[in-house]
Design a protein around this motif. Sequence first.
Motif, PDB file in Angstrom:
ATOM      1  N   GLU A  49       0.815  -1.212   0.000  1.00 60.82           N
ATOM      2  CA  GLU A  49       0.000   0.000   0.000  1.00 60.82           C
ATOM      3  C   GLU A  49       0.855   1.272   0.000  1.00 60.82           C
ATOM      4  OE1 GLU A  49      -3.293   1.844   2.990  1.00 60.82           O
ATOM      5  OE2 GLU A  49      -3.199  -0.326   2.806  1.00 60.82           O
ATOM      6  N   LEU A  50       2.051   1.195   0.566  1.00 59.07           N
ATOM      7  CA  LEU A  50       2.871   2.394   0.775  1.00 59.07           C
ATOM      8  C   LEU A  50       4.017   2.593  -0.213  1.00 59.07           C
ATOM      9  CD1 LEU A  50       3.319   2.336   4.667  1.00 59.07           C
ATOM     10  CD2 LEU A  50       1.687   3.667   3.339  1.00 59.07           C
ATOM     11  N   TYR A  51       4.371   1.585  -0.990  1.00 61.38           N
ATOM     12  CA  TYR A  51       5.645   1.680  -1.719  1.00 61.38           C
ATOM     13  C   TYR A  51       5.696   2.782  -2.774  1.00 61.38           C
ATOM     14  CZ  TYR A  51       4.221  -0.792  -6.010  1.00 61.38           C
ATOM     15  OH  TYR A  51       3.635  -1.158  -7.187  1.00 61.38           O
ATOM     16  N   ALA A  72      13.228   5.085  10.283  1.00 62.88           N
ATOM     17  CA  ALA A  72      13.291   6.092   9.222  1.00 62.88           C
ATOM     18  C   ALA A  72      14.593   5.976   8.435  1.00 62.88           C
ATOM     19  CB  ALA A  72      13.148   7.484   9.815  1.00 62.88           C
ATOM     20  N   LEU A  73      15.679   5.735   9.146  1.00 58.98           N
ATOM     21  CA  LEU A  73      16.975   5.579   8.483  1.00 58.98           C
ATOM     22  C   LEU A  73      16.963   4.389   7.527  1.00 58.98           C
ATOM     23  CD1 LEU A  73      19.960   6.407   8.233  1.00 58.98           C
ATOM     24  CD2 LEU A  73      20.429   4.861  10.146  1.00 58.98           C
ATOM     25  N   LYS A  74      16.423   3.261   7.972  1.00 57.53           N
ATOM     26  CA  LYS A  74      16.384   2.072   7.113  1.00 57.53           C
ATOM     27  C   LYS A  74      15.488   2.284   5.900  1.00 57.53           C
ATOM     28  CE  LYS A  74      19.316  -0.207   9.201  1.00 57.53           C
ATOM     29  NZ  LYS A  74      20.627   0.070   8.680  1.00 57.53           N
ATOM     30  N   VAL A  75      14.359   2.950   6.092  1.00 54.35           N
ATOM     31  CA  VAL A  75      13.477   3.231   4.949  1.00 54.35           C
ATOM     32  C   VAL A  75      14.226   4.078   3.921  1.00 54.35           C
ATOM     33  CG1 VAL A  75      11.387   4.464   4.225  1.00 54.35           C
ATOM     34  CG2 VAL A  75      11.308   2.945   6.206  1.00 54.35           C
ATOM     35  N   LYS A  76      14.939   5.106   4.381  1.00 51.80           N
ATOM     36  CA  LYS A  76      15.724   5.961   3.476  1.00 51.80           C
ATOM     37  C   LYS A  76      16.809   5.158   2.769  1.00 51.80           C
ATOM     38  CE  LYS A  76      15.533   9.903   6.469  1.00 51.80           C
ATOM     39  NZ  LYS A  76      16.289  10.754   7.355  1.00 51.80           N
ATOM     40  N   GLU A  77      17.548   4.388   3.550  1.00 45.47           N
ATOM     41  CA  GLU A  77      18.718   3.688   3.016  1.00 45.47           C
ATOM     42  C   GLU A  77      18.381   2.687   1.930  1.00 45.47           C
ATOM     43  OE1 GLU A  77      21.958   3.534   6.658  1.00 45.47           O
ATOM     44  OE2 GLU A  77      20.610   1.837   6.382  1.00 45.47           O
ATOM     45  N   VAL A  78      17.326   1.913   2.132  1.00 42.43           N
ATOM     46  CA  VAL A  78      17.098   0.817   1.188  1.00 42.43           C
ATOM     47  C   VAL A  78      15.953   1.041   0.213  1.00 42.43           C
ATOM     48  CG1 VAL A  78      18.172  -0.904   2.683  1.00 42.43           C
ATOM     49  CG2 VAL A  78      15.710  -0.599   2.779  1.00 42.43           C
ATOM     50  N   LEU A 171      11.294  -4.756   8.641  1.00 40.90           N
ATOM     51  CA  LEU A 171      10.605  -5.531   7.598  1.00 40.90           C
ATOM     52  C   LEU A 171       9.933  -4.611   6.584  1.00 40.90           C
ATOM     53  CD1 LEU A 171       8.997  -8.356   9.775  1.00 40.90           C
ATOM     54  CD2 LEU A 171      10.892  -8.605   8.157  1.00 40.90           C
ATOM     55  N   LEU A 172       9.355  -3.520   7.074  1.00 40.36           N
ATOM     56  CA  LEU A 172       8.706  -2.569   6.169  1.00 40.36           C
ATOM     57  C   LEU A 172       9.711  -1.989   5.190  1.00 40.36           C
ATOM     58  CD1 LEU A 172       6.182  -0.963   5.329  1.00 40.36           C
ATOM     59  CD2 LEU A 172       6.824   0.741   7.058  1.00 40.36           C
ATOM     60  N   SER A 173      10.875  -1.581   5.675  1.00 47.38           N
ATOM     61  CA  SER A 173      11.891  -1.021   4.776  1.00 47.38           C
ATOM     62  C   SER A 173      12.335  -2.062   3.751  1.00 47.38           C
ATOM     63  CB  SER A 173      13.081  -0.481   5.560  1.00 47.38           C
ATOM     64  OG  SER A 173      13.730  -1.489   6.283  1.00 47.38           O
ATOM     65  N   PHE A 174      12.491  -3.302   4.180  1.00 49.19           N
ATOM     66  CA  PHE A 174      12.865  -4.385   3.267  1.00 49.19           C
ATOM     67  C   PHE A 174      11.813  -4.568   2.173  1.00 49.19           C
ATOM     68  CE2 PHE A 174      12.260  -8.873   2.167  1.00 49.19           C
ATOM     69  CZ  PHE A 174      13.470  -9.153   1.557  1.00 49.19           C
ATOM     70  N   HIS A 175      10.542  -4.665   2.576  1.00 47.36           N
ATOM     71  CA  HIS A 175       9.476  -4.892   1.598  1.00 47.36           C
ATOM     72  C   HIS A 175       9.276  -3.692   0.675  1.00 47.36           C
ATOM     73  CE1 HIS A 175       8.443  -8.807   3.001  1.00 47.36           C
ATOM     74  NE2 HIS A 175       8.091  -8.388   4.201  1.00 47.36           N
ATOM     75  N   ASP A 183      17.849  -3.493  -4.751  1.00 46.17           N
ATOM     76  CA  ASP A 183      18.704  -4.464  -4.074  1.00 46.17           C
ATOM     77  C   ASP A 183      18.993  -3.967  -2.664  1.00 46.17           C
ATOM     78  OD1 ASP A 183      20.609  -6.231  -3.176  1.00 46.17           O
ATOM     79  OD2 ASP A 183      21.943  -6.005  -4.901  1.00 46.17           O
ATOM     80  N   VAL A 184      18.408  -4.607  -1.670  1.00 49.49           N
ATOM     81  CA  VAL A 184      18.577  -4.152  -0.288  1.00 49.49           C
ATOM     82  C   VAL A 184      19.996  -4.371   0.231  1.00 49.49           C
ATOM     83  CG1 VAL A 184      16.149  -4.430   0.331  1.00 49.49           C
ATOM     84  CG2 VAL A 184      17.726  -6.322   0.684  1.00 49.49           C
ATOM     85  N   ASP A 185      20.748  -5.240  -0.406  1.00 52.82           N
ATOM     86  CA  ASP A 185      22.111  -5.511   0.043  1.00 52.82           C
ATOM     87  C   ASP A 185      23.131  -4.521  -0.504  1.00 52.82           C
ATOM     88  OD1 ASP A 185      21.460  -7.752   1.604  1.00 52.82           O
ATOM     89  OD2 ASP A 185      21.347  -8.988  -0.204  1.00 52.82           O
ATOM     90  N   CYS A 186      22.739  -3.749  -1.502  1.00 50.49           N
ATOM     91  CA  CYS A 186      23.658  -2.780  -2.100  1.00 50.49           C
ATOM     92  C   CYS A 186      22.972  -1.427  -2.291  1.00 50.49           C
ATOM     93  CB  CYS A 186      24.173  -3.290  -3.445  1.00 50.49           C
ATOM     94  SG  CYS A 186      25.163  -4.768  -3.315  1.00 50.49           S
ATOM     95  N   PRO A 187      22.648  -0.729  -1.213  1.00 50.94           N
ATOM     96  CA  PRO A 187      22.013   0.575  -1.381  1.00 50.94           C
ATOM     97  C   PRO A 187      22.957   1.567  -2.050  1.00 50.94           C
ATOM     98  CG  PRO A 187      22.414   0.107   0.947  1.00 50.94           C
ATOM     99  CD  PRO A 187      22.816  -1.100   0.178  1.00 50.94           C
ATOM    100  N   ARG A 188      22.407   2.393  -2.915  1.00 53.51           N
ATOM    101  CA  ARG A 188      23.252   3.331  -3.673  1.00 53.51           C
ATOM    102  C   ARG A 188      23.868   4.382  -2.752  1.00 53.51           C
ATOM    103  NH1 ARG A 188      18.151   6.041  -6.609  1.00 53.51           N
ATOM    104  NH2 ARG A 188      17.560   7.435  -4.932  1.00 53.51           N
ATOM    105  N   ASN A 189      25.052   4.797  -3.123  1.00 54.09           N
ATOM    106  CA  ASN A 189      25.775   5.880  -2.462  1.00 54.09           C
ATOM    107  C   ASN A 189      26.122   5.625  -0.997  1.00 54.09           C
ATOM    108  OD1 ASN A 189      25.475   7.295  -4.896  1.00 54.09           O
ATOM    109  ND2 ASN A 189      23.575   8.233  -4.203  1.00 54.09           N
ATOM    110  N   LEU A 190      26.008   4.394  -0.540  1.00 56.24           N
ATOM    111  CA  LEU A 190      26.362   4.088   0.843  1.00 56.24           C
ATOM    112  C   LEU A 190      27.522   3.093   0.882  1.00 56.24           C
ATOM    113  CD1 LEU A 190      22.883   3.650   2.536  1.00 56.24           C
ATOM    114  CD2 LEU A 190      24.361   5.627   2.607  1.00 56.24           C
ATOM    115  N   ALA A 191      28.498   3.392   1.703  1.00 59.72           N
ATOM    116  CA  ALA A 191      29.612   2.475   1.873  1.00 59.72           C
ATOM    117  C   ALA A 191      29.264   1.499   2.982  1.00 59.72           C
ATOM    118  CB  ALA A 191      30.878   3.241   2.234  1.00 59.72           C
TER     119      ALA A 191
END
Length: 197
Positions: A49-51, A72-78, A171-175, A183-191
Amino acid sequence: MVMLSVMIGSDRISKQKRCTEIVQGLKELPDLIRRVLKKDHEILSLAKELYEEKSLLLMGRGYNYATCLEGALKVKEVSYMHSEGILSGELKHGPLALVDENMPCVIVVVKDNTYTKCHNALQQVKARQGRPITICEEGDSDVQSMSYRSFSLPSSVDCLMNILAVIPLQLLSFHLATLKGLDVDCPRNLAKSVTTE
């Protein structure tokens, strides 16, 4: 950190009951976490519903303020969705202006010493035609009845509820990310590692 706090506090007679309660809560925590993880289908339904939303507000108080910041950080990151973790007590100092029928708001309302104030924040969001999505304790029909969507957690000691409350946010950020094809394992611009010179 919890165990260190328990050890420091356990030498005071006045704190022994509280320390025993926390240790018992820690023993029960793995089973409670499994119970929360079994509700993943509810979080997936919410993510569907939110994506496509542009922003997400997450609010909490006390122990759960940090939970909302982490969520909030995880939602932003992934998922690359704008999200803000805010202290629910600061709602009237700016963030309330963002609340309307188009702004999804996640509010953590658990039965601790901040319950009344978090419940007040829920009422403020509801009064402005907001769509409050709550994370609350099982059996809290008052909060659930005021919610657009609700996710219930098993009860535990107040200082451990944030461990349970962060799971639906993770889980919400993952979904959200997987529904966008990211790709949740390789978020852009993050080391993923820190380099030093």
